[in-house]
Design an enzyme around this catalytic site. Structure first.
Site, short mmCIF file in Angstrom:
data_model
loop_
_atom_site.label_atom_id
_atom_site.label_comp_id
_atom_site.label_asym_id
_atom_site.label_seq_id
_atom_site.Cartn_x
_atom_site.Cartn_y
_atom_site.Cartn_z
N GLU A 1 3.59 -5.80 9.13
CA GLU A 1 3.87 -4.44 8.63
C GLU A 1 5.04 -3.82 9.39
O GLU A 1 5.94 -3.21 8.80
CB GLU A 1 2.63 -3.55 8.77
N CYS B 1 0.84 -1.20 0.00
CA CYS B 1 0.00 0.00 0.00
C CYS B 1 0.88 1.25 0.00
O CYS B 1 1.94 1.27 0.63
CB CYS B 1 -0.88 -0.02 1.25
N SER C 1 -10.07 -5.80 5.93
CA SER C 1 -9.98 -6.99 5.08
C SER C 1 -11.31 -7.77 5.04
O SER C 1 -11.31 -8.94 4.70
CB SER C 1 -8.84 -7.87 5.55
N SER D 1 -6.80 -10.02 12.32
CA SER D 1 -6.70 -8.68 11.72
C SER D 1 -6.51 -7.64 12.82
O SER D 1 -7.40 -7.40 13.62
CB SER D 1 -7.97 -8.40 10.92
N HIS E 1 3.67 -7.62 14.26
CA HIS E 1 2.85 -7.48 13.04
C HIS E 1 3.77 -7.41 11.82
O HIS E 1 4.79 -6.71 11.84
CB HIS E 1 1.99 -6.23 13.15
N THR F 1 0.51 1.84 10.29
CA THR F 1 -0.60 2.56 9.62
C THR F 1 -1.95 2.37 10.31
O THR F 1 -2.80 3.24 10.24
CB THR F 1 -0.77 2.07 8.16
FE1 F3S Z 1 -3.22 0.93 3.19
FE2 F3S Z 1 -4.41 1.96 5.17
FE3 F3S Z 1 -5.42 -0.01 3.98
S1 F3S Z 1 -2.30 1.55 5.04
S2 F3S Z 1 -3.73 -1.19 3.28
S3 F3S Z 1 -5.13 2.00 3.07
S4 F3S Z 1 -5.51 0.32 6.15
#
Ligand code: F3S
Length: 283
Positions: free
Chosen positions: A128, A98, A266, A222, A126, A166
């Protein structure tokens, strides 16, 4: 009786893009298609992709033994070493990281190159956060709780660049930064929480405040759904965390006059709609 479904419930732009990219690759299966980790925290979508021949790789070791194929990097992103490994192996790389995550990689790469150490506010296990750490050229620390922020002790002279996972809770991020700021270190704070998360959390909080019961839909693993649940639970005692309709005792909602619904980044739309329709019919 009212059912309020959050407008921000469901796939965020980053997840939508990543899922679309995997389906596009699966439509044209001239090579083996792999995703590095499940493309999203949703078992149904992952199972559907498996039927189309998309396999999930779970470790760098599994990449190392591949002799060909396309590896898709999911929206959470990965460390630099994973990109290097895919390229060194001569595999095809499709990058669905992303843009918000990619921006953090660029920040920590740049700032650590300028001599900063990096403090990531997020969950250290996590993927990320692991990915972000993998773009730091100096020391990287991770804190997640107020207690960890209080205990955090930085003795080096380098500037400390603070970024966030994020999907971190916006209010909590500010609180942790406040605690660190009071320690008098030389810091550079960059709020890297993505807009989608912030908007989703704000809307969930507002709906939960007015609702008699709140339903949060999302995968067990999640982290952004778990945070949504935390936020809603604070505002509304009757908050339920479900993965799909069958986890919900719809009848227990019968006496409620306002039921709110939100969902993690998700959660596919069809699951949200199914829950919403069933709750409406029941009330
Ligand atoms: Fe990107 Fe935010 Fe979704 S970082 S993957 S738009 S939760």
């Amino acid at each position: 009786m009212i059912v309020k479904t959050a407008k921000t419930a469901g796939f965020c732009p980053g997840v939508k893009r990543a899922v679309r990219m995997v389906y596009e690759q699966a439509e044209n299966p001239s090579k083996e298609i792999y995703t590095y980790g499940p493309i999203i925290h949703n078992e149904q979508v992952v199972e559907d992709l498996e039927k189309k021949g998309v396999r999930v790789l779970n470790s760098e070791e599994e990449i190392r033994v591949l002799t060909g194929g396309t590896v898709i990097i999911r929206s959470h992103g990965v460390s630099k070493s994973v990109y290097d490994l895919i390229r060194d192996k001569g595999l095809e790389l499709v990058d669905a990281t992303c843009g918000f995550v990619r921006r953090i990689h660029e920040i920590v790469w740049r700032e650590s190159g300028n001599g900063c150490d990096i403090l990531i506010i997020g969950n250290s296990t996590h993927p990320e956060v692991e990915g972000i750490k993998g773009w730091c050229r100096k020391d990287a620390y991770v804190i997640e709780t107020e207690e960890e922020a209080e205990k955090f002790h930085y003795t080096k002279k380098n500037k400390l660049c603070i970024v966030s996972q994020t999907t971190f809770n916006y209010k909590k991020f500010n609180k942790l930064v406040e605690i660190i700021s009071e320690k008098g270190y030389d810091i550079l704070v960059l709020n890297t929480i993505c807009n989608a998360t912030e908007e989703r959390q704000t809307e969930a909080r507002a709906i939960a405040r007015e609702a008699d019961a709140m339903i949060v839909i999302g995968g067990r693993h999640s982290s952004n759904t778990q945070k949504l649940f935390e936020i809603c639970k604070k505002e509304c005692e009757n908050t339920y965390y479900i993965q799909r309709l069958k986890d919900l005792d719809v009848q227990s909602l019968q006496s409620m006059s306002c039921v709110g619904i939100t969902a993690g980044a998700s959660t596919p739309n069809n699951i949200i709609e199914e829950v919403q329709n069933n709750v409406r019919n029941e009330l």
